[in-house]
Design a protein around this motif. Structure first.
Motif, PDB file in Angstrom:
ATOM      1  N   ILE A   2       0.865  -1.164   0.000  1.00 13.09           N
ATOM      2  CA  ILE A   2       0.000   0.000   0.000  1.00 13.09           C
ATOM      3  C   ILE A   2       0.902   1.215   0.000  1.00 13.09           C
ATOM      4  CG2 ILE A   2      -1.830   1.190   1.212  1.00 13.09           C
ATOM      5  CD1 ILE A   2      -2.505  -1.456   2.554  1.00 13.09           C
ATOM      6  N   GLN A 170     -11.908   1.526  -1.004  1.00  8.22           N
ATOM      7  CA  GLN A 170     -11.554   0.754  -2.207  1.00  8.22           C
ATOM      8  C   GLN A 170     -11.799  -0.724  -1.917  1.00  8.22           C
ATOM      9  OE1 GLN A 170      -7.764   1.791  -3.933  1.00  8.22           O
ATOM     10  NE2 GLN A 170      -7.764   0.021  -5.305  1.00  8.22           N
ATOM     11  N   ASP A 173      -9.397  -3.707  -3.222  1.00  4.78           N
ATOM     12  CA  ASP A 173      -7.967  -3.701  -2.919  1.00  4.78           C
ATOM     13  C   ASP A 173      -7.630  -4.882  -2.009  1.00  4.78           C
ATOM     14  OD1 ASP A 173      -5.386  -3.297  -1.990  1.00  4.78           O
ATOM     15  OD2 ASP A 173      -5.632  -1.145  -1.708  1.00  4.78           O
ATOM     16  N   TYR A 175      -4.945  -5.709  -0.428  1.00  5.60           N
ATOM     17  CA  TYR A 175      -4.155  -5.383   0.756  1.00  5.60           C
ATOM     18  C   TYR A 175      -5.044  -4.823   1.872  1.00  5.60           C
ATOM     19  CZ  TYR A 175      -0.425  -5.926  -2.645  1.00  5.60           C
ATOM     20  OH  TYR A 175       0.404  -6.430  -3.612  1.00  5.60           O
ATOM     21  N   ARG A 176      -6.011  -4.021   1.508  1.00  9.83           N
ATOM     22  CA  ARG A 176      -6.957  -3.509   2.491  1.00  9.83           C
ATOM     23  C   ARG A 176      -7.770  -4.661   3.092  1.00  9.83           C
ATOM     24  NH1 ARG A 176      -8.314   2.513   0.749  1.00  9.83           N
ATOM     25  NH2 ARG A 176      -6.685   2.814  -0.791  1.00  9.83           N
ATOM     26  N   THR A 207      -5.236  -9.435 -10.431  1.00 10.40           N
ATOM     27  CA  THR A 207      -4.452  -8.799  -9.367  1.00 10.40           C
ATOM     28  C   THR A 207      -3.624  -9.852  -8.650  1.00 10.40           C
ATOM     29  OG1 THR A 207      -6.203  -7.155  -9.073  1.00 10.40           O
ATOM     30  CG2 THR A 207      -4.584  -7.376  -7.295  1.00 10.40           C
TER      31      THR A 207
END
Length: 301
Positions: A2, A170, A173, A175-176, A207
């Motif tokens: 991130i 988001q 995403d 990573y989130r 991704t």
């Protein structure tokens, strides 16, 4: 990974030129990855452009007549550069100088909070992030970083709130999603894995980091995940970045499974990449520090 901050250097370089002229619910893998089967990249060297930029900013700060606001921005910019090459103490000093000159410099508070988190000075970290959010309530990365501080400060219920706010900015995403899962796992492991299975549907199959989530929900074994790390990689930089992330999340995965030795080795591998700017690199060191502290306490009679 991130990414958090982009820093302007155009003004600084222009001024320089002017100055010169003037509980686990995860699936345990049947064949855990062996160290001899791991992928290792050459650690990233220090970017010479960063070294040159640091030198030029230092000259501007010492040789050019500039306003306090400009000086604050240059201290901040140099702090970001110091941080990017792993010179954290010098970075903290510059962020503090920047705030003395310009107390409303939001990103400086954010960076100082990150550094205090890495030093396990959680109360000071919370103060810095609170200051950032007071000045900029929509600063999404302050929510991320305060959530991380709360997570490592053993306040997972509060951390979940910050990670949810960050995640909602988001939804696709990965990573989130991962950081939210890691924190939710501390609160309710069964519900956390249930939510992870739902949220993965929002992530595009193209991704790469979706593979991390697939490992966490049991669709990939550790070895299958490791075997996929080079897919689509064309340069050593791309490989190093990916390994920094992958080995950190492998460390967290093994930590949840209760394999502390494997977790520690993966955190060390993440650190070995020298990708200082990545969240994963920052907190791989903190993970190792916390593991050492826990081990030391367990040996006290």
């Amino acid at each position: 990974m991130i990414n958090k901050v982009v820093f302007p250097l155009v003004m600084a370089l222009a001024l320089f030129n002017q100055g010169c002229n003037s509980t686990t619910t995860l699936t345990t893998p049947s064949n855990p990855a062996k160290m001899g089967e791991l992928i290792i990249a050459e650690p990233l060297p220090v970017n010479y452009k960063s070294e040159i930029a640091i030198a030029r900013l230092s000259e501007v700060l010492t040789r050019v007549q500039i306003s306090e606001e400009q000086r604050a921005q240059l201290f901040y910019d140099r702090g970001v550069l110091f941080d990017s090459v792993g010179l954290r103490s010098l970075a903290r000093l510059d962020f503090s100088r920047a705030l003395q000159l310009k107390p409303n410099l939001v990103d400086a508070y954010n960076f100082l909070g990150i550094h205090y988190t890495q030093m396990q000075e959680f109360s000071q970290a919370y103060e810095q992030f609170d200051s950032a959010l007071e000045l900029a309530p929509l600063h999404e990365y302050a929510y991320l970083n305060r959530g991380i501080a709360l997570y490592y400060g053993a306040r997972p219920e509060l951390a979940v709130q910050d990670f949810e706010a960050f995640h909602h900015q988001q939804l696709d995403d990965p990573y989130r999603i991962l950081w939210l899962y890691l924190t939710e796992h501390e609160v309710d492991a069964k519900q956390a894995i249930h939510q992870l299975n739902k949220r993965i549907k929002n992530v595009d199959d193209r991704t790469w980091a979706k593979q991390v989530i697939k490992m966490y929900i049991g669709e990939l074994s550790q070895q299958e995940f490791i075997n996929s790390l080079t897919y689509g990689v064309e340069t050593n930089k791309q490989l190093t970045d990916r390994l920094c992330e992958a080995y950190f999340y492998l460390g967290k995965y093994n930590q949840i499974l209760g394999d502390e030795l494997a977790a520690a080795n993966f955190f060390k591998l993440s650190l070995s990449t020298n990708v200082y700017e990545f969240v994963e690199h920052r907190y791989a060191k903190l993970e190792l520090d916390l593991m050492s502290s826990t081990k030391a306490l367990s040996t006290v009679p």
